[in-house]
Enzyme design. Structure first.
Site, PDB file in Angstrom:
ATOM      1  N   GLU A  15    -111.187  22.637  50.128  1.00 14.77           N
ATOM      2  CA  GLU A  15    -109.975  23.454  50.203  1.00 14.77           C
ATOM      3  C   GLU A  15    -110.317  24.932  50.012  1.00 14.77           C
ATOM      4  O   GLU A  15    -111.084  25.293  49.116  1.00 14.77           O
ATOM      5  CB  GLU A  15    -108.972  23.068  49.111  1.00 14.77           C
ATOM      6  CG  GLU A  15    -107.727  23.954  49.203  1.00 14.77           C
ATOM      7  CD  GLU A  15    -106.776  23.850  48.020  1.00 14.77           C
ATOM      8  OE1 GLU A  15    -107.049  23.079  47.079  1.00 14.77           O
ATOM      9  OE2 GLU A  15    -105.743  24.544  48.055  1.00 14.77           O
ATOM     10  N   ASP A  47    -113.879  37.035  31.489  1.00 12.78           N
ATOM     11  CA  ASP A  47    -112.991  38.133  31.822  1.00 12.78           C
ATOM     12  C   ASP A  47    -112.998  39.145  30.688  1.00 12.78           C
ATOM     13  O   ASP A  47    -112.755  38.779  29.539  1.00 12.78           O
ATOM     14  CB  ASP A  47    -111.592  37.529  31.986  1.00 12.78           C
ATOM     15  CG  ASP A  47    -110.650  38.476  32.631  1.00 12.78           C
ATOM     16  OD1 ASP A  47    -109.785  37.994  33.390  1.00 12.78           O
ATOM     17  OD2 ASP A  47    -110.754  39.689  32.385  1.00 12.78           O
ATOM     18  N   ASP A  50    -115.454  31.425  34.112  1.00 11.81           N
ATOM     19  CA  ASP A  50    -114.871  32.732  34.399  1.00 11.81           C
ATOM     20  C   ASP A  50    -114.874  33.523  33.103  1.00 11.81           C
ATOM     21  O   ASP A  50    -114.226  33.132  32.129  1.00 11.81           O
ATOM     22  CB  ASP A  50    -113.437  32.513  34.918  1.00 11.81           C
ATOM     23  CG  ASP A  50    -112.743  33.823  35.240  1.00 11.81           C
ATOM     24  OD1 ASP A  50    -111.620  33.746  35.797  1.00 11.81           O
ATOM     25  OD2 ASP A  50    -113.273  34.902  34.944  1.00 11.81           O
TER      26      ASP A  50
END
Lengths: 433, 508
Positions: free
Chosen positions: A46, A113, A111
């Site tokens: 996807e 951040d 991730d």
């Protein structure tokens, strides 16, 4: 400076150029096909696109590299995310009987951040970053890379600059892609040391025995702490920030002796603290270092098999920077402000060697696709993007080698000599790319 | 599994291999014939065992001394295999170790059939079987543990002595309670980290190159993970083949009964019939009714009506505490008539259903009062309903308010809410019992609303006085404050009658 040239209003003009001539489609396709070992791996992947005016479309999927290119050139996405490999083609998910359309595999991702560190950085906040706080990312990458490789046995890690304020890690090993939700969550928890939100002052709690993983991580932090925290962040530079450091511990249990200087010009090691209590608090110095420097992960990003994450080589609409792979060999000199923006590389593209261009155009009319590729390869090589694509190439080669190695191991009857011969042939083949 | 006949076949000697360890993974289904009686008995006993596992697990810290002691006792009384050797002649009451293991094996598979059908059932079953397994594995000797691992193909490599030596410091600091000596002595297993997620998640194990280095005594966690995965898959498969089994008419009612089973007294025989007068109901609802019935009674009094679900649940409960058919008819009619229903309509419509409850209409089934399991799992209430289990079906905020209204202490309310959060609804009700009766320990495992009533009456000294219908006493209003033991005067008189009354409230 590259940044000052970038204007988000130019995106509608720059993106088509980027997708036509610079985006490394063939490497990208090679990556996501993983050697074609699993059928339909690429076809069942996807993608999600954010188009102009914030229109978000999910369940995009493509059957060939060509189709991927054509669609991206047609839709001109502002943002591209990569999701999971499903049981069926995502673009046909509505036609599948409900309940049978399932996410099967995906890379293990992390991730990091910078906004998650706002409580411990003084130079910037929110989406801003600077060279002083970028060290946090360096520390995070070193700690996590080591742990994922040495503790968990993963080999194929792609670290990518997110384009603005953080980094992503894509763990692409076979075993990683097959991990269950529970396993992903367990890995993320193992790697988490800083716990608690607004309400928590003391976010790191250590107790005996100290796990080897924590010790490894501490040694990384210690390497950078002096320069980062004391000098750059200057955490002992004002009463306010010293108080903040000490607030992590119940002050009534400790007293601390300053060095003789009243102006708080201290090295952390000069601060000695006497502990009144036997239980806990013996590792307060380690805890402080970890609270200020240890990587802060968002477990939710890593947990979900179907979680969508920004794609490498996509553009960050706000900064214009390309999400480029980071070369760990040059990690300490990586500068997020030197990462090329889309405007820079498009500019670089427009400085052609005119005659060469015409010649190539004629040759290229013969075979559209090959032509497109050849041109693209020539094109990005002329821009600042080149070195980052090289990093990506090396990453892909390492995976390819390892796949061949696996295949050879499986067909174990091969003699040593022939193995050597095959390796030669393969090495030769790989270089032909 | 085949159940073609009623004869019990003698097991061949090859089956001995299957039972040569007192613990198993239940990988192979039993392949013999058994009688329906045995089928049912085995299933019911295992269910009792699992329910004890659940109850004991919430009352005591898992795997603490008391926990183990209590479970040991259950095991013995229900004749399940402990850790003795197969050939051990220490037979208790005639059941050999072999027979116990056989029962363990067969009963597990029967319950799979009953508990594979819904998420809730599966989750419950897996949880109890896991706790059961953990307890039994923990009780094995070291040798038996290793035997078990080998028999079940958990071929985890042991770490070589040299490797252990080189990693010694790391191993010591990764797990609790290890020293240099124990690291040398103990076996360590190299297990892929995906098989040891609980230890990885909490960082309680040393990881290297994707392998977790597990000390021998921790191996149970790994084994449990494996057990859970296998059982989960097996249940999913069982659910798919269930229609075939359910088509066997002999089994279908039993299986359905098992999954809603209350394993114990069902209060269908009213020994205490006619001992309750209608005037006492209000007071009793505050003192001795479980929360669900108190709730229903209050709703009935306030609205002069209850919908079908509520009528069934409450009506059958009243039957269970001893109301006769005539009393029931009078009770319901007098209440409904105060509302929108006139006497005629009541007689035509509602009276029928009351008589039905008592087995005087239709197929004349004498319905049994609902057990807690049934109340919790079937027929959840919707808008306008008051039935169900308040601990299960009420919003926690509303539940809290209600308990506050009933003068339950704040700390008590918190305890109850914690249990509710952990989905231990019956235990929450038990706690409610303990708080409203001012006792530390209810002294029973709550399974049935009528059991609550009986136990409450027992505790309160059976302060009931047998009154006739006509003789109105002035205890018509529910008095929430009067939840503690009855006043001195009353209890003295009650005490004399207690001998008599008590026998009516004894469990069988």
């Amino acid at each position: 400076m590259s940044t000052s040239d970038y204007d988000p209003a130019c995106l509608p003009d720059l993106l088509p150029l980027y997708y036509r001539r610079l985006f490394p489609f063939s490497q990208y396709y090679r990556w996501l096909s993983y050697g074609g070992v699993s059928k339909n791996y690429f076809q069942n992947r996807e993608f999600s696109f954010t188009l102009k005016d914030d229109i978000y479309v999910r369940y995009q999927s493509f059957t060939t590299q060509n189709e991927l290119e054509k669609e991206m050139q047609k839709m001109v996405p502002y943002k591209i995310d990569i999701g999971a490999v499903y049981s069926h083609r995502p673009s046909q998910h509505n036609a599948v009987k409900s309940g049978t359309f399932q996410a099967l595999e995906k890379e293990l991702v992390f991730d990091i951040d910078m906004t998650d560190y706002d409580d411990v950085r003084r130079c910037c906040s929110a989406a801003d970053i600077c060279s002083k706080c970028w060290t946090l990312m360096t520390i995070a990458i070193r700690i996590l890379d080591r742990a994922l490789r040495e503790d968990f046995g993963f080999h194929h890690l792609l670290w990518v600059y997110s384009g603005r304020r953080g980094v992503h890690c894509w763990v692409c090993d076979d075993a990683a892609r097959k991990l269950s939700v529970a396993a992903r969550s367990a890995v993320a928890e193992y790697l988490s040391l800083v716990k608690g939100g607004e309400e928590t002052v003391r976010k790191v709690v250590l107790s005996d025995p100290i796990h080897p993983f924590i010790n490894h991580s501490l040694s990384v932090v210690e390497r950078y702490f002096q320069q980062y925290a004391i000098v750059d962040q200057d955490i002992l530079g004002s009463k306010e920030s010293v108080d903040k450091v000490l607030a992590v511990f119940p002050v009534d249990r400790y007293f601390f002796k300053e060095g003789s200087s009243v102006s708080y010009d201290l090295h952390f090691s000069c601060v000695s603290v006497k502990s009144n209590s036997k239980k806990g608090g013996q590792y307060f110095d380690k805890e402080i270092m970890l609270q200020y420097c240890y990587p802060r992960l968002d477990v939710n990003v890593s947990k979900g098999v179907n979680h969508l994450l920004k794609s490498p080589f996509s553009v960050h609409p706000k900064t214009g920077r390309i999400s480029v792979p980071i070369d760990l060999k040059e990690l300490d000199t990586f500068d997020p402000f030197e990462v090329p923006t889309i405007s820079l590389i498009c500019e670089e593209l427009e400085k052609p060697r005119a005659e060469e261009a015409e010649e190539d155009d004629m040759k290229d009319k013969e075979n559209e696709q090959e032509a497109g590729e050849r041109r693209r390869i020539r094109d990005y090589k002329r821009t600042s993007l080149a070195k980052y694509v090289k990093v990506f190439d090396r990453f892909l080669e390492a995976m390819a080698r390892s796949r061949k190695g696996e295949m050879l191991k499986k067909s174990g009857e091969i003699e040593k000599d022939s193995v050597f011969h095959i390796h030669l042939i393969l090495a030769f083949t790989l270089q032909m790319d | 599994m085949q159940f073609p006949g009623r004869r019990k076949k003698v097991i061949g000697s090859s089956q001995n291999d299957l039972y040569d360890h007192c613990l198993q993974f239940y990988g192979q289904p039993p392949l013999e014939n058994i009688s329906l009686t045995e089928f049912e008995t085995f299933a019911v006993e295992r269910l009792k065992l699992l329910k004890s596992v659940e109850n004991i697990g919430v009352s005591y810290v898992k795997n603490s001394e008391q926990y183990v002691k209590k479970l040991d006792a259950e095991f013995s009384s229900l004749n399940f295999p402990l850790r003795t050797e197969l050939g051990d002649r220490r037979v208790q009451g005639g059941t050999s170790e072999y027979e116990k293991r056989r029962k363990d094996h067969i009963s597990h598979f029967i319950l799979r059939l009953a508990y594979c059908q819904t998420e809730d059932l599966r989750r419950w079953f897996i949880q109890q079987e896991m706790d059961l397994f953990r307890y039994r594995f923990g009780e094995l000797t070291s040798k038996h543990k290793t035997d078990f691992l080998h028999k079940n193909n958990l071929k985890y490599e042991t770490v070589s002595a040299e490797e252990k030596k080189s990693l010694k410091d790391k191993l010591i600091t990764s797990s609790y309670g290890l020293s240099g000596i124990t690291v040398e002595e103990y076996d360590f297993y190299k297990v892929p980290f995906q098989d040891a997620l609980d230890l990885v998640r909490t960082r309680k194990v040393y990881l290297l190159a994707g392998n977790a280095y597990i000390p021998h005594h921790e191996i149970v966690t790994i084994v449990l993970n494996d057990f859970r995965t296998r059982l989960s898959k097996a249940l999913a498969m069982t659910a798919r083949s269930l229609p075939a089994v359910q088509s066997d008419e002999r089994l279908q009612p039993l299986l359905s009964h098992l999954s809603h089973a209350y394993v114990g007294q069902d209060y269908s025989i009213q020994k205490n019939m006619g001992k309750i007068s209608l005037e006492q109901i209000d007071a009793l609802s505050g003192k001795s009714f479980p929360l669900c019935m108190r709730h229903l009674h209050k709703a009935l009094r306030e609205n002069h009506h209850l919908r079908h679900g509520g009528r069934m649940q409450y009506g059958l409960f009243l039957k269970g505490i001893g109301l006769t058919l005539d009393q029931a008819l009078q009770f319901w009619r007098s209440e409904f008539v105060k509302g929108k229903v006139d006497a005629d309509k009541f007689d035509k419509a509602y009276a029928y259903s009351v008589r039905h409850m008592f087995g005087k209409e239709g197929k004349r089934t004498d319905y049994t009062p609902y057990s807690c399991m049934k109340v919790i799992l079937s027929n959840p209430p919707s808008q306008g309903d008051y039935h169900g289990c308040p601990f299960r079906h009420s919003d926690p905020e509303l539940l809290k308010q209600k308990l506050q209204n009933y003068k339950v202490s704040p700390s008590g309310i918190n305890q109850i809410l914690e249990l509710v959060k952990g989905m231990h609804y019956q235990l929450a009700c038990q706690k409610y019992f303990e708080l409203t009766h001012n006792v530390e320990d209810a002294g029973f495992s709550l399974n049935h609303p009528n059991q609550y009533f009986t136990e409450s009456q027992k505790l309160l000294g059976g302060g009931l006085e047998i009154k006739k219908e006509v003789d109105m006493s002035q205890r018509s209003q529910e008095n929430p404050a009067n939840m503690t033991r009855p006043s001195q005067a009353n209890s003295k008189q009650a005490h004399e009658e207690m001998g008599d009354l008590d026998s009516f409230f004894q469990d069988e």
